[in-house]
Scaffold this motif. Structure first.
Motif, PDB file in Angstrom:
ATOM      1  N   ALA A  22     -49.963  19.128  29.160  1.00 50.03           N
ATOM      2  CA  ALA A  22     -51.213  18.469  29.168  1.00 50.03           C
ATOM      3  C   ALA A  22     -52.432  19.010  28.679  1.00 50.03           C
ATOM      4  CB  ALA A  22     -51.570  17.513  30.485  1.00 50.03           C
ATOM      5  N   PHE A  23     -53.221  18.372  27.949  1.00 47.51           N
ATOM      6  CA  PHE A  23     -54.492  19.027  27.489  1.00 47.51           C
ATOM      7  C   PHE A  23     -55.803  18.184  27.844  1.00 47.51           C
ATOM      8  CE2 PHE A  23     -50.961  19.749  24.391  1.00 47.51           C
ATOM      9  CZ  PHE A  23     -51.191  21.163  24.462  1.00 47.51           C
ATOM     10  N   GLN A  24     -56.604  19.091  28.313  1.00 50.61           N
ATOM     11  CA  GLN A  24     -58.238  18.347  28.290  1.00 50.61           C
ATOM     12  C   GLN A  24     -58.899  19.190  27.436  1.00 50.61           C
ATOM     13  OE1 GLN A  24     -59.637  19.048  32.372  1.00 50.61           O
ATOM     14  NE2 GLN A  24     -61.414  18.313  32.103  1.00 50.61           N
ATOM     15  N   LEU A  25     -59.840  18.282  26.821  1.00 51.34           N
ATOM     16  CA  LEU A  25     -60.626  18.598  25.963  1.00 51.34           C
ATOM     17  C   LEU A  25     -62.017  18.891  26.304  1.00 51.34           C
ATOM     18  CD1 LEU A  25     -59.641  16.465  22.718  1.00 51.34           C
ATOM     19  CD2 LEU A  25     -58.591  18.577  23.532  1.00 51.34           C
ATOM     20  N   LYS A  26     -62.614  19.990  25.821  1.00 49.99           N
ATOM     21  CA  LYS A  26     -64.022  20.191  26.251  1.00 49.99           C
ATOM     22  C   LYS A  26     -64.771  20.416  24.920  1.00 49.99           C
ATOM     23  CE  LYS A  26     -66.680  23.629  28.595  1.00 49.99           C
ATOM     24  NZ  LYS A  26     -66.836  24.846  29.491  1.00 49.99           N
ATOM     25  N   GLY A  27     -65.787  19.484  24.402  1.00 52.83           N
ATOM     26  CA  GLY A  27     -66.428  19.485  23.171  1.00 52.83           C
ATOM     27  C   GLY A  27     -67.552  20.173  23.510  1.00 52.83           C
ATOM     28  N   HIS A  72     -59.240  11.683  31.166  1.00 50.54           N
ATOM     29  CA  HIS A  72     -59.468  12.292  29.983  1.00 50.54           C
ATOM     30  C   HIS A  72     -58.315  13.389  29.247  1.00 50.54           C
ATOM     31  CE1 HIS A  72     -63.184  10.076  29.216  1.00 50.54           C
ATOM     32  NE2 HIS A  72     -63.476  10.662  30.176  1.00 50.54           N
ATOM     33  N   ARG A  73     -57.219  13.143  30.098  1.00 47.66           N
ATOM     34  CA  ARG A  73     -56.225  14.190  29.515  1.00 47.66           C
ATOM     35  C   ARG A  73     -55.233  13.609  28.667  1.00 47.66           C
ATOM     36  NH1 ARG A  73     -52.832  14.598  34.804  1.00 47.66           N
ATOM     37  NH2 ARG A  73     -53.188  12.289  34.673  1.00 47.66           N
ATOM     38  N   LEU A  74     -54.715  14.422  27.828  1.00 49.41           N
ATOM     39  CA  LEU A  74     -53.785  13.996  26.874  1.00 49.41           C
ATOM     40  C   LEU A  74     -52.426  14.579  27.164  1.00 49.41           C
ATOM     41  CD1 LEU A  74     -55.812  14.625  23.565  1.00 49.41           C
ATOM     42  CD2 LEU A  74     -55.440  12.509  24.395  1.00 49.41           C
ATOM     43  N   ILE A  75     -51.298  13.770  27.228  1.00 52.18           N
ATOM     44  CA  ILE A  75     -50.038  14.158  27.800  1.00 52.18           C
ATOM     45  C   ILE A  75     -48.981  13.880  26.884  1.00 52.18           C
ATOM     46  CG2 ILE A  75     -48.393  13.889  29.577  1.00 52.18           C
ATOM     47  CD1 ILE A  75     -50.835  12.961  31.688  1.00 52.18           C
ATOM     48  N   PHE A  76     -48.249  15.206  26.507  1.00 47.06           N
ATOM     49  CA  PHE A  76     -47.268  14.863  25.652  1.00 47.06           C
ATOM     50  C   PHE A  76     -45.989  15.397  26.359  1.00 47.06           C
ATOM     51  CE2 PHE A  76     -51.108  16.202  23.257  1.00 47.06           C
ATOM     52  CZ  PHE A  76     -50.964  15.764  22.022  1.00 47.06           C
ATOM     53  N   GLY A  77     -44.927  14.152  26.036  1.00 46.69           N
ATOM     54  CA  GLY A  77     -43.722  14.619  26.674  1.00 46.69           C
ATOM     55  C   GLY A  77     -42.910  15.418  25.831  1.00 46.69           C
ATOM     56  N   MET A 121     -52.565  22.509  33.152  1.00 47.26           N
ATOM     57  CA  MET A 121     -53.034  21.717  32.158  1.00 47.26           C
ATOM     58  C   MET A 121     -53.735  22.759  31.374  1.00 47.26           C
ATOM     59  SD  MET A 121     -55.576  18.437  31.996  1.00 47.26           S
ATOM     60  CE  MET A 121     -56.417  19.014  33.643  1.00 47.26           C
ATOM     61  N   LEU A 122     -53.704  22.682  29.994  1.00 42.16           N
ATOM     62  CA  LEU A 122     -54.446  23.566  29.146  1.00 42.16           C
ATOM     63  C   LEU A 122     -56.021  22.881  28.684  1.00 42.16           C
ATOM     64  CD1 LEU A 122     -51.770  24.579  26.396  1.00 42.16           C
ATOM     65  CD2 LEU A 122     -52.803  26.127  27.823  1.00 42.16           C
TER      66      LEU A 122
END
Length: 131
Positions: A22-27, A72-77, A121-122
């Motif tokens: 899982a990723f969280q983005l920080k603009g 706002h997480r992006l999760i990749f299986g 989470m990254l």
């Protein structure tokens, strides 16, 4: 009326645990949450074949606006034996960040057995300044 709780014991006993990252983005130059960014994850499946998954972060697909919660997480299986290799983030500002530290990505992957605060989470910051 009485409530009932059901647990699917068959699936837990017969299916190997699946993993995900899982990723969280920080603009920084883009908006704070990175809405509008595209993330491409390259990963290897159990046979070693490389695969790619793409996720776009947008306000509409991340929960109802104005209801008190947005995820706002992006999760990749990654299936039962997938290993993440590389992440590319295309920000709305047109900055492109590439993260190719496969060991770091693997160390932050999760299995579905991990619950609660043990989940990892990254955080990917625009400009590639952080994990």
């Amino acid at each position: 009326e009485r409530c009932h709780l059901f647990q699917n014991q068959w699936a837990a006993a017969t299916v190997p645990p699946h993993s995900y990252t899982a990723f969280q983005l920080k603009g920084v130059e883009s908006n704070t949450y990175g809405i509008g960014a595209t993330v491409i994850l390259t990963w290897a499946d159990g046979s070693g074949m490389e695969r790619e998954q793409l996720r776009e972060l947008n306000a509409v697909s991340n929960g109802p606006i104005g209801r008190g919660s947005s995820d706002h997480r992006l999760i990749f299986g990654l299936g039962t034996s997938g290993k993440p290799l590389k992440v590319v983030v295309r920000w709305p500002s047109r900055i492109v960040d590439t993260h190719e530290n496969a060991n770091e990505l693997r160390s932050r992957s999760n299995t579905m057995e991990i619950a609660g605060p043990g989940r990892r989470m990254l955080t990917l910051e625009e400009g590639g300044r952080s994990w």
